[in-house]
Write a protein that holds these residues in place. Sequence first.
Motif, PDB file in Angstrom:
ATOM      1  N   ALA A 135      -3.071   4.911   4.872  1.00  0.00           N
ATOM      2  CA  ALA A 135      -2.789   3.487   5.044  1.00  0.00           C
ATOM      3  C   ALA A 135      -1.960   3.223   6.301  1.00  0.00           C
ATOM      4  CB  ALA A 135      -2.067   2.950   3.814  1.00  0.00           C
ATOM      5  N   ASN A 156      -5.728   4.157  -2.467  1.00  0.00           N
ATOM      6  CA  ASN A 156      -5.048   2.879  -2.675  1.00  0.00           C
ATOM      7  C   ASN A 156      -5.943   1.884  -3.401  1.00  0.00           C
ATOM      8  OD1 ASN A 156      -2.205   2.306  -1.398  1.00  0.00           O
ATOM      9  ND2 ASN A 156      -3.192   3.750  -0.002  1.00  0.00           N
ATOM     10  N   LEU A 178       0.849  -1.182   0.000  1.00  0.00           N
ATOM     11  CA  LEU A 178       0.000   0.000   0.000  1.00  0.00           C
ATOM     12  C   LEU A 178       0.892   1.242   0.000  1.00  0.00           C
ATOM     13  CD1 LEU A 178      -2.619  -1.078   2.691  1.00  0.00           C
ATOM     14  CD2 LEU A 178      -2.926  -1.084   0.211  1.00  0.00           C
ATOM     15  N   LYS A 222      -5.164  -3.405   6.952  1.00  0.00           N
ATOM     16  CA  LYS A 222      -4.368  -3.239   5.726  1.00  0.00           C
ATOM     17  C   LYS A 222      -4.612  -4.394   4.758  1.00  0.00           C
ATOM     18  CE  LYS A 222      -0.561  -0.575   7.767  1.00  0.00           C
ATOM     19  NZ  LYS A 222       0.853  -0.611   8.214  1.00  0.00           N
ATOM     20  N   ARG A 273      -8.727  -3.795  -2.903  1.00  0.00           N
ATOM     21  CA  ARG A 273      -8.051  -3.365  -4.130  1.00  0.00           C
ATOM     22  C   ARG A 273      -8.016  -4.490  -5.160  1.00  0.00           C
ATOM     23  NH1 ARG A 273      -2.028  -1.564  -3.212  1.00  0.00           N
ATOM     24  NH2 ARG A 273      -1.822  -3.827  -2.980  1.00  0.00           N
TER      25      ARG A 273
END
Length: 238
Positions: free
Chosen positions: A152, A116, A107, A160, A167
Amino acid sequence: MLDPLGADTQGAAIISVRDVEKTYGSGAGRFDALRGVSLDIREGESLAIVGKSGSGKSTLMHVLALLDEPTAGTVLLDRRNAKELRSSELNRARNKTFGFVFQQFFLTPTQTVLENVMLPLTIAGMPNRARRAQAMAALEQLELADKAKNKATDLSGGQKQRVVIARALVNHPRIIFADEPTGNLDTATGRTVEDILFTLNREQGITLVIVTHDDDLAARCDRRIQIQDGRILEEATR
């Protein structure tokens, strides 16, 4: 029924590799990371690739995901030879057909969670309003919408990894490649991340390819192959 490559035609293989070799260096410094690997990955299955450090399991994942070219052998994506794909087609496959979940997260710490998650959509050239909406939908799916504006660096390890999964999902991939996805997490958080991945596999039909040394995680997959010294040592089906 077998096709000319010797593969069972019942259930389409998204990716097939035949007699794949991957060599690094030459002469005394030569290292054969893969030595004649043949494998089919079928739509909707979950597959674990297991092996000790240096066995070739991560190299195999990189070849399957078209992140690295084999030294010899054939890689087929939807029965098409990857060597015949133009650069734009390869990039589109990596961006839209595949999603990636890595142990190290990767990230950008100075960007927000939303930024992100939007990255694959930005690379794909999607207009800003549409990519923000699609990224927010992915965050909502992972119950992270309230973290969209956070950096992040402000997140826990488990958060995370959930951002990384969001993502990976944002472009609605057919396959998620996960390399040691729970390696940096405590047991309880790791189990939560596993549950998310297998729910996506079961409910959305996303093919899941996991590289791991965790036997418990591998046991949850439909199929498990063990790599040793660059070769498939054994294969087992759950």
